[in-house]
Design an enzyme around this catalytic site. Structure first.
Site, mmCIF file in Angstrom:
data_model
loop_
_atom_site.group_PDB
_atom_site.id
_atom_site.type_symbol
_atom_site.label_atom_id
_atom_site.label_comp_id
_atom_site.label_asym_id
_atom_site.label_seq_id
_atom_site.Cartn_x
_atom_site.Cartn_y
_atom_site.Cartn_z
ATOM 1 C CB SER A 29 -12.647 -7.789 12.840
ATOM 2 O OG SER A 29 -12.067 -6.768 12.081
ATOM 3 C CE LYS A 78 -14.307 -0.909 4.389
ATOM 4 N NZ LYS A 78 -13.045 -0.222 4.671
ATOM 5 C CG ASP A 114 -11.778 2.289 7.316
ATOM 6 O OD1 ASP A 114 -11.466 1.452 8.180
ATOM 7 O OD2 ASP A 114 -12.429 1.994 6.294
ATOM 8 N N GLY A 142 -10.165 3.590 -1.772
ATOM 9 C CA GLY A 142 -11.147 3.721 -0.706
ATOM 10 C C GLY A 142 -10.542 4.153 0.617
HETATM 11 P P1 NAP Z 1 -8.285 0.343 -3.501
HETATM 12 O O1 NAP Z 1 -9.522 1.151 -3.255
HETATM 13 O O2 NAP Z 1 -8.348 -0.781 -4.455
HETATM 14 O O3 NAP Z 1 -7.130 1.376 -3.996
HETATM 15 C C1 NAP Z 1 -5.869 0.894 -4.355
HETATM 16 C C2 NAP Z 1 -4.907 2.077 -4.607
HETATM 17 O O4 NAP Z 1 -3.616 1.522 -4.873
HETATM 18 C C3 NAP Z 1 -5.263 2.948 -5.816
HETATM 19 O O5 NAP Z 1 -4.863 4.268 -5.570
HETATM 20 C C4 NAP Z 1 -4.411 2.293 -6.918
HETATM 21 O O6 NAP Z 1 -4.104 3.189 -7.988
HETATM 22 C C5 NAP Z 1 -3.154 1.983 -6.145
HETATM 23 N N1 NAP Z 1 -2.364 0.910 -6.752
HETATM 24 C C6 NAP Z 1 -2.647 -0.422 -6.750
HETATM 25 N N2 NAP Z 1 -1.666 -1.102 -7.395
HETATM 26 C C7 NAP Z 1 -0.748 -0.167 -7.779
HETATM 27 C C8 NAP Z 1 0.489 -0.241 -8.480
HETATM 28 N N3 NAP Z 1 0.979 -1.405 -8.908
HETATM 29 N N4 NAP Z 1 1.167 0.926 -8.706
HETATM 30 C C9 NAP Z 1 0.679 2.107 -8.262
HETATM 31 N N5 NAP Z 1 -0.488 2.244 -7.614
HETATM 32 C C10 NAP Z 1 -1.187 1.109 -7.366
HETATM 33 O O7 NAP Z 1 -7.720 -0.246 -2.126
HETATM 34 P P2 NAP Z 1 -7.942 0.289 -0.628
HETATM 35 O O8 NAP Z 1 -9.130 -0.366 -0.046
HETATM 36 O O9 NAP Z 1 -7.850 1.777 -0.606
HETATM 37 O O10 NAP Z 1 -6.668 -0.377 0.111
HETATM 38 C C11 NAP Z 1 -5.345 0.030 -0.213
HETATM 39 C C12 NAP Z 1 -4.354 -0.642 0.720
HETATM 40 O O11 NAP Z 1 -4.594 -0.223 2.055
HETATM 41 C C13 NAP Z 1 -4.441 -2.180 0.752
HETATM 42 O O12 NAP Z 1 -3.125 -2.689 0.812
HETATM 43 C C14 NAP Z 1 -5.177 -2.482 2.053
HETATM 44 O O13 NAP Z 1 -4.802 -3.704 2.622
HETATM 45 C C15 NAP Z 1 -4.697 -1.337 2.929
HETATM 46 N N6 NAP Z 1 -5.674 -0.981 3.969
HETATM 47 C C16 NAP Z 1 -5.238 -0.976 5.261
HETATM 48 C C17 NAP Z 1 -6.122 -0.651 6.275
HETATM 49 C C18 NAP Z 1 -5.654 -0.636 7.708
HETATM 50 O O14 NAP Z 1 -6.496 -0.722 8.615
HETATM 51 N N7 NAP Z 1 -4.381 -0.511 7.954
HETATM 52 C C19 NAP Z 1 -7.462 -0.316 5.980
HETATM 53 C C20 NAP Z 1 -7.861 -0.312 4.634
HETATM 54 C C21 NAP Z 1 -6.948 -0.649 3.637
HETATM 55 P P3 NAP Z 1 -5.121 3.340 -9.267
HETATM 56 O O15 NAP Z 1 -6.225 4.237 -8.795
HETATM 57 O O16 NAP Z 1 -4.274 3.950 -10.316
HETATM 58 O O17 NAP Z 1 -5.605 1.954 -9.604
#
Ligand code: NAP
Length: 289
Positions: A29, A78, A114, A142
């Site tokens: 950022s 957040k 987001d 999230g």
């Molecule tokens: P989070 O709140 O921790 O949620 C993670 C999600 O992934 C949950 O639904 C979890 O399922 C699932 N998950 C994790 N490991 C898994 C596995 N081995 N098998 C199946 N499901 C699995 O994370 P988040 O903040 O939403 O972020 C998620 C991803 O998005 C990350 O890779 C992050 O880098 C990316 N992201 C990208 C941006 C962007 O600007 N492009 C912004 C934010 C996030 P359960 O609920 O069953 O644990």
């Protein structure tokens, strides 16, 4: 230590911005927002602040005391940040998380960029509008929460959220269902929904390091012509996107979501249009993409 090639002139008129997170050392950022300010000739600087748990309240008080123009807020702050603001935008309240704080004449206002950043990226980079579409989202964390509300607000015909822990998918679907047709399911039901989905979005951590050799859905479920989107952006083209392209699907990388969430923050802070192309160039250079 990084080398500053075009150091901004910092004087008494310089407006201050930054990102609060823990960890925050990997954040792109500062590079992206400083490039945006310099591109637009705005006298402002943006820094990264490592805000450890238990110190966020003081850090937010610091924004007021020091007259910062605003901050981005990232993991793990957040949710907690909402307790310390004067006002929270309606969409951020629905999502239940704030990633952008604007200091408007001493009043701190929280927004979530987001989900709207994701949707703007989807529309501008693929030309595909979510209105009237059947969308399958894998993951219910999230990021998925922000995206689900934003897609529902754009008039998606059907949103199906599939998650490893089905209860979390159902809970999110329930919360978003007031804004559109949203249902929550477990991963075993994914193949059936893939038969009718126009857009499929990975919002899980699968595909990101160290899970770079994994995908959240099987390649043979991907239909030619459908749009496959992955919010993981490091690597920029995940294994899911590679397989989708090979199957004749259109693909959309998560880098755009990151850029446009920053673009919205820039626009809330400055009232000016974000220089998206320059911001993208700064991030791509930093990622070696
Ligand atoms: P989070 O709140 O921790 O949620 C993670 C999600 O992934 C949950 O639904 C979890 O399922 C699932 N998950 C994790 N490991 C898994 C596995 N081995 N098998 C199946 N499901 C699995 O994370 P988040 O903040 O939403 O972020 C998620 C991803 O998005 C990350 O890779 C992050 O880098 C990316 N992201 C990208 C941006 C962007 O600007 N492009 C912004 C934010 C996030 P359960 O609920 O069953 O644990």
């Amino acid at each position: 230590m990084s080398v500053i090639t075009h150091a901004p002139i910092i004087d008494t008129g310089t407006r201050l911005f930054g990102v609060f997170g823990d960890p925050v050392g990997h954040s792109k950022s500062p590079l992206m927002l400083n490039r945006a300010f310099s591109e637009k000739g705005i006298n402002a600087v943006y820094a990264a602040f490592h805000i450890k748990p238990g110190t966020l309240k003081d850090a937010i008080a610091g924004i007021r005391a020091l007259g910062y123009g605003g901050v981005n807020v990232t993991i793990p702050h957040k949710l907690e940040v909402m307790d310390y603001l004067d006002e929270i935008d309606e969409a951020a309240r629905r999502i239940g998380a704030v990633n952008t704080v604007v200091n408007r004449d001493g009043r701190l206002i929280g927004y979530n960029t987001d989900g709207i950043g994701y949707v703007r990226s989807l529309i501008e980079e693929t030309g595909c509008h979510p209105k009237g579409k059947c969308i399958l989202m894998v993951g219910a964390g999230g990021a998925a929460r922000a995206i689900a509300f934003a897609l529902a607000a754009e008039g998606a015909a059907e949103i199906v959220i599939a998650n490893r822990t089905p209860e979390k998918a159902q809970e999110l679907a329930q919360a978003a269902s007031g804004y559109g047709a949203v249902t929550g399911i477990g991963l075993t039901e994914v193949p059936v929904v893939m038969e009718r989905a126009d857009i499929v979005i990975n919002t899980t951590r699968i595909g990101m390091h160290p899970m770079v050799d994994e995908t959240p859905i099987r390649a043979e479920w991907i239909r030619p012509g459908m749009l496959v989107s992955d919010i993981v952006y490091n690597p920029r083209i995940t294994l899911l996107l590679k397989e989708a392209e090979a199957r004749g699907a259109r693909i959309h990388s998560g880098l755009g979501m990151f850029i446009y969430q920053g673009a919205y923050a820039f626009e809330y802070w400055t009232g000016d249009t974000a220089p998206v192309a320059a911001m993208r160039e700064a991030v791509e250079q930093a990622l070696g993409a």
